[in-house]
Design an enzyme around this catalytic site. Structure first.
Site, PDB file in Angstrom:
ATOM      1  N   GLN A  74      -4.936   1.133  -4.811  1.00 23.62           N
ATOM      2  CA  GLN A  74      -3.473   1.076  -4.642  1.00 23.62           C
ATOM      3  C   GLN A  74      -2.905  -0.280  -5.018  1.00 23.62           C
ATOM      4  OE1 GLN A  74      -1.628   3.622  -4.012  1.00 23.62           O
ATOM      5  NE2 GLN A  74      -3.266   5.055  -3.504  1.00 23.62           N
ATOM      6  N   LYS A 123      -3.816   6.125 -11.117  1.00 23.06           N
ATOM      7  CA  LYS A 123      -2.765   5.595 -10.237  1.00 23.06           C
ATOM      8  C   LYS A 123      -1.930   4.556 -10.974  1.00 23.06           C
ATOM      9  CE  LYS A 123      -5.355   6.671  -6.232  1.00 23.06           C
ATOM     10  NZ  LYS A 123      -4.933   7.755  -5.391  1.00 23.06           N
ATOM     11  N   CYS A 146      -6.323  11.049   3.601  1.00 28.40           N
ATOM     12  CA  CYS A 146      -7.744  10.645   3.532  1.00 28.40           C
ATOM     13  C   CYS A 146      -7.983   9.384   4.369  1.00 28.40           C
ATOM     14  CB  CYS A 146      -8.206  10.414   2.093  1.00 28.40           C
ATOM     15  SG  CYS A 146      -8.166  11.881   1.099  1.00 28.40           S
ATOM     16  N   HIS A 156      -9.368   4.192   3.144  1.00 25.58           N
ATOM     17  CA  HIS A 156      -9.438   5.549   2.597  1.00 25.58           C
ATOM     18  C   HIS A 156     -10.858   6.066   2.832  1.00 25.58           C
ATOM     19  CE1 HIS A 156      -9.601   8.578  -0.647  1.00 25.58           C
ATOM     20  NE2 HIS A 156      -8.287   8.543  -0.680  1.00 25.58           N
ATOM     21  N   ASP A 173     -11.506  -2.367  -2.620  1.00 27.58           N
ATOM     22  CA  ASP A 173     -10.979  -1.094  -3.101  1.00 27.58           C
ATOM     23  C   ASP A 173      -9.562  -1.365  -3.598  1.00 27.58           C
ATOM     24  OD1 ASP A 173      -9.577   1.258  -3.327  1.00 27.58           O
ATOM     25  OD2 ASP A 173     -10.280   2.131  -1.451  1.00 27.58           O
TER      26      ASP A 173
HETATM   27  N1  PMP Z   1      -9.027   4.207  -2.187  1.00 26.95           N
HETATM   28  C1  PMP Z   1      -7.703   4.264  -2.021  1.00 26.95           C
HETATM   29  C2  PMP Z   1      -7.021   3.170  -1.259  1.00 26.95           C
HETATM   30  C3  PMP Z   1      -6.985   5.324  -2.558  1.00 26.95           C
HETATM   31  O1  PMP Z   1      -5.659   5.388  -2.401  1.00 26.95           O
HETATM   32  C4  PMP Z   1      -7.666   6.328  -3.285  1.00 26.95           C
HETATM   33  C5  PMP Z   1      -6.935   7.517  -3.855  1.00 26.95           C
HETATM   34  N2  PMP Z   1      -6.050   8.118  -2.978  1.00 26.95           N
HETATM   35  C6  PMP Z   1      -9.047   6.207  -3.435  1.00 26.95           C
HETATM   36  C7  PMP Z   1      -9.678   5.143  -2.879  1.00 26.95           C
HETATM   37  C8  PMP Z   1      -9.824   7.224  -4.214  1.00 26.95           C
HETATM   38  O2  PMP Z   1      -9.433   7.203  -5.550  1.00 26.95           O
HETATM   39  P1  PMP Z   1      -9.960   8.306  -6.579  1.00 26.95           P
HETATM   40  O3  PMP Z   1      -9.688   9.623  -5.921  1.00 26.95           O
HETATM   41  O4  PMP Z   1      -9.125   8.081  -7.787  1.00 26.95           O
HETATM   42  O5  PMP Z   1     -11.396   8.055  -6.793  1.00 26.95           O
END
Ligand code: PMP
Length: 607
Positions: A215, A238, A402, A135, A212
């Protein structure tokens, strides 16, 4: 979890999805006249009543600022906030409270690590490794750090199934490698990465690992101690918690040495103009008034997930696992768990159904996957597929998720992503797959685009943009429902004159659009101020927007184009209100292209 081997019948016998759905009031609504099917859980999941109630109760009974007051409410708020930390700490298997920092979410957690630990440990010539499926939140903070430090960002490749190439990683690690930052589960493809293996490998070479877990936390049991990662980042929203709260686990020996990320109140032990000292962990990293209600809501979410699991296990006659001790071996096949098994069934069934639809290609076919099904429909943009599913009340995400480098790796602009949660049902999967089947069957073969010299720029469709707008608005006003207006725009999109490929150049590309958009503007030969253009997009709905612009502006005088209130018109026909912020940005960019060109023409044509 191996998708190929599990069938819907393998669902945990005790799992009662209707009981779960009863806790999520938001799910029981009609969207565009159809029962909502919410498959956008990887972006953010819905909240059970227990979470909403906990936040409400806190604000109605216990709110005050934490850590500072001597009065009863402040003590109560502090107690709730710190109790929340204990629950979340146990939920991810963190050994002690000092290791868990509340953050706004994954993004802030990774930035915190990059800007503190990263700055301390990465120097000129060093290397940071991420993977091709990260991401942006797990790319950009490291990229910025590497720019600042004159270090190198290296990328673990992924294979065609969307799995990491571990052999390449092994070769990549060298004495300059300082940090590997890796997703536990890919948000775009659903791949479960073998993070434990990666951590072991990295540690053999003295390399630190940041995970990270955005997910992973909603789908897998996480035990950071067992994983032995140096840092683990995640987001509350999430995993059925509120937005604006998440966490960062860090090994205390790192956290102790790291400088603060932000400074101010609460993170200090003593302040004088001569010298300031930092508070103890975890408060050193929690500057300012924290998101108290968020933490309480997150704790309620954690309780909810744990209780659900335990209650279904009890119904099944299994012995409930102790709440504090979480099962080990996060990377390996999990022990039977009602929730995980249910989600796995959804993914398996969805995968089987979608794989059988002609013209649909699944992107991301890793052996180990969680919660996410990404795909493309050949001949139709992801945006169009998503918009058509929305008309059926089905919420999916479309675009690059993203993960632009990953999309590039697969040679696609984006995917449609259906992502599942505990409250989704097999029936919903069928509703979605049936709708997708119809959408995929409606794809028309692409008409061959004529040579450049045969191209016709559209003539003016009225005396001036105001007159055209009146005509168009009266067409729209006959159509009461947005669905009909949407179809009308799609129809215009289908009829938009094709644009020759030779004009689809980088300068003609309209940026900041969710789909691929090109516009080529010119002054009509033989005139000094008549504007005309050719335009195209891979999304029919965007072609429809371009067709509207073409009708309004093509063949019109630049001065009239500049003066015309296009946003007023878009509002009048209901387009502005029905576009998502992302699509509105795209439309504004297209409008700006025409307006800017027309403004330049007016300046040149002034004698
Ligand atoms: N890493 C991953 C794998 C994600 O799916 C997301 C959210 N789509 C993020 C980071 C960022 O998370 P947040 O917007 O809640 O900070």
């Amino acid at each position: 979890m191996s998708i190929a081997t599990t069938t819907p019948e393998a669902a945990h016998p005790a799992f009662d999805v209707e009981r779960v759905r009863a806790d999520f009031l938001i799910l029981h609504q009609l969207v565009r006249g159809k029962p909502l099917v919410y498959f956008d859980n990887a972006a953010s999941s819905q909240k059970p009543r227990a979470v909403i109630d906990a936040i409400k109760h806190y604000y109605e009974n216990d709110h005050a600022n934490v850590h500072r007051g001597v009065h009863a409410l402040s003590e109560r708020a502090t107690e709730l906030y710190e109790e929340a930390r204990v629950k979340v700490q146990k939920f991810i298997g963190a050994p002690c409270l000092r290791d868990l920092i509340f953050t706004r979410g994954t993004t802030e957690a990774i930035n915190l690590v990059a800007q503190t630990f990263g700055r301390m440990n990465v120097h000129a010539g060093d290397e940071v490794i991420v993977s091709a499926l990260e991401h942006h939140s797990n790319i950009v903070p490291w990229q910025v750090l590497c720019w600042e430090k004159h270090a190198n960002l290296r990328v673990i490749p992924v294979n065609d199934a969307g799995e990491l190439d571990l052999a390449a990683l092994e070769k990549m690690i060298n004495p300059a490698t300082k940090i590997i930052s890796i997703a536990h589960v890919s948000n775009a493809l659903g791949t479960i990465n073998p993070v434990k293996k990666i951590i072991e490998l990295a540690h053999q070479h003295g390399v630190y690992v940041v995970v990270d877990g955005a997910q992973a936390v909603p789908h897998l049991r996480i035990d950071v101690r067992e994983l032995d990662c140096d840092f683990y980042a995640f987001s509350g929203h999430k995993v059925y918690g509120p937005t604006g709260i998440g966490g960062l686990y860090g090994k205390p020996r790192h956290l102790e040495l790291m400088p603060p990320y932000q400074t101010g109140g609460d993170m200090i032990s003593y302040v004088s103009f001569a010298k300031t000292t930092w508070n103890e962990l975890p408060y050193k990293f929690e500057a300012g008034t924290p998101n108290i209600a968020g933490a309480i809501g997150l704790a309620a979410a954690v309780d909810y997930v744990e209780d659900l699991e335990q209650s279904f296990l009890r119904i099944a006659g299994g012995s409930p696992a102790p709440l504090v001790l979480r099962p080990n071996k996060t990377d390996e096949l999990p022990a039977p768990r009602p929730v995980a098994e249910h989600e796995h069934c959804l993914l398996t069934h969805a995968t089987e159904r979608v794989a059988a639809i002609p013209g649909v290609r699944i992107i991301g076919t890793a052996k180990e996957k969680a919660g996410v099904l990404s795909f493309v429909v050949e001949g139709m943009s992801a945006l169009d597929v998503g918009t058509q599913l929305d008309l059926e009340g089905i919420a999916v995400r479309t675009g690059h998720h993203c993960c632009q480098p990953l999309m590039e790796r697969f040679g696609i602009a984006g995917t449609v992503r259906a992502s599942f949660a505990i409250y989704n049902t097999l029936d919903e999967v069928d509703v979605f797959a049936d709708a997708l089947e119809k959408i995929a069957a409606s794809v028309k073969p692409r008409i061959a685009v004529p040579e450049m010299r045969q191209f016709q720029y559209a003539p003016a469709t009225g005396a001036n943009p105001i007159a055209v707008a009146e005509e168009l608005a009266s067409d729209f006003e006959i159509l009461d429902e947005w669905k009909d207006r949407y179809e009308y725009i799609m129809d215009l999109g289908k009829k938009l004159a094709p644009m020759p490929d030779v004009l689809k150049t980088e300068p003609n590309r309209v940026k900041r659009c969710q789909s691929t958009v090109f516009m080529h503007l010119r002054i009509r030969p033989g005139t000094i101020d008549i504007v005309e253009f050719l335009a195209d997009s891979d999304a029919t709905i965007v072609r429809g927007e371009l067709a509207l612009l073409e009708k309004l502006f093509c063949g019109q005088r630049a001065v009239e184009i500049v003066a015309f209130d296009i946003h007023g018109f878009m509002e009048r026909i209901g387009l502005e209100q029905h576009l998502s912020p992302g699509r509105r940005t795209g439309l504004s960019e297209m409008i700006a292209r025409v307006k800017h060109f027309a403004a330049q023409v007016t300046q040149q044509s002034v004698p």
